[in-house]
Design an enzyme around this catalytic site. Sequence first.
Site, PDB file in Angstrom:
ATOM      1  CG  HIS A   2      20.192 -26.165  58.775  1.00 38.18           C
ATOM      2  ND1 HIS A   2      20.903 -27.341  58.685  1.00 38.18           N
ATOM      3  CD2 HIS A   2      19.628 -25.988  57.570  1.00 38.18           C
ATOM      4  CE1 HIS A   2      20.793 -27.830  57.465  1.00 38.18           C
ATOM      5  NE2 HIS A   2      20.028 -27.023  56.767  1.00 38.18           N
ATOM      6  CG  PHE A   3      16.504 -28.631  60.493  1.00 38.56           C
ATOM      7  CD1 PHE A   3      15.759 -27.788  59.685  1.00 38.56           C
ATOM      8  CD2 PHE A   3      17.386 -29.507  59.905  1.00 38.56           C
ATOM      9  CE1 PHE A   3      15.867 -27.853  58.294  1.00 38.56           C
ATOM     10  CE2 PHE A   3      17.507 -29.564  58.511  1.00 38.56           C
ATOM     11  CZ  PHE A   3      16.753 -28.739  57.706  1.00 38.56           C
TER      12      PHE A   3
END
Length: 146
Positions: A47-48
Amino acid sequence: MDIHEVLKYLPHRYPFLLVDRVLECNVGKNLRAIKNITVNEPCFQGHFPNYPVFPGVLILEAMAQSLAILAFATSGGYPEDNKLYLFVGIDEARFKRQVQPGDQLVIDIQLLRLKKGFGKFRCTASVDGEVVCSADLMGVEREIDV
């Protein structure tokens, strides 16, 4: 309250303990805690991968853990081994900006109501004095089978 004291109030452990320190606790009123956001947080693997953003749901969870400390402190101190303070509701959640590695999340909790183990709290999380998230959260004390 250092991390050792925090661990007496919360059953959470790595990687889900999201309160590093309590800066201020006024029993029956309010609490201020911090969560240091590091690039080593497990959530950043996905994420991410190329643009790490601390998930909003984890900011809310950090607020919920913080309010549990205030609720237990207000109700008389450390919880018994068979007691949890469960996150049961959320109103008016708003996210204002992203939280990234290197940020220090300052969590402010204001007790609005606590009766028969049920509490309602006004919560904000800030970075460098800028609000990143606000919400009214509810929690309830429950006995569990251990």
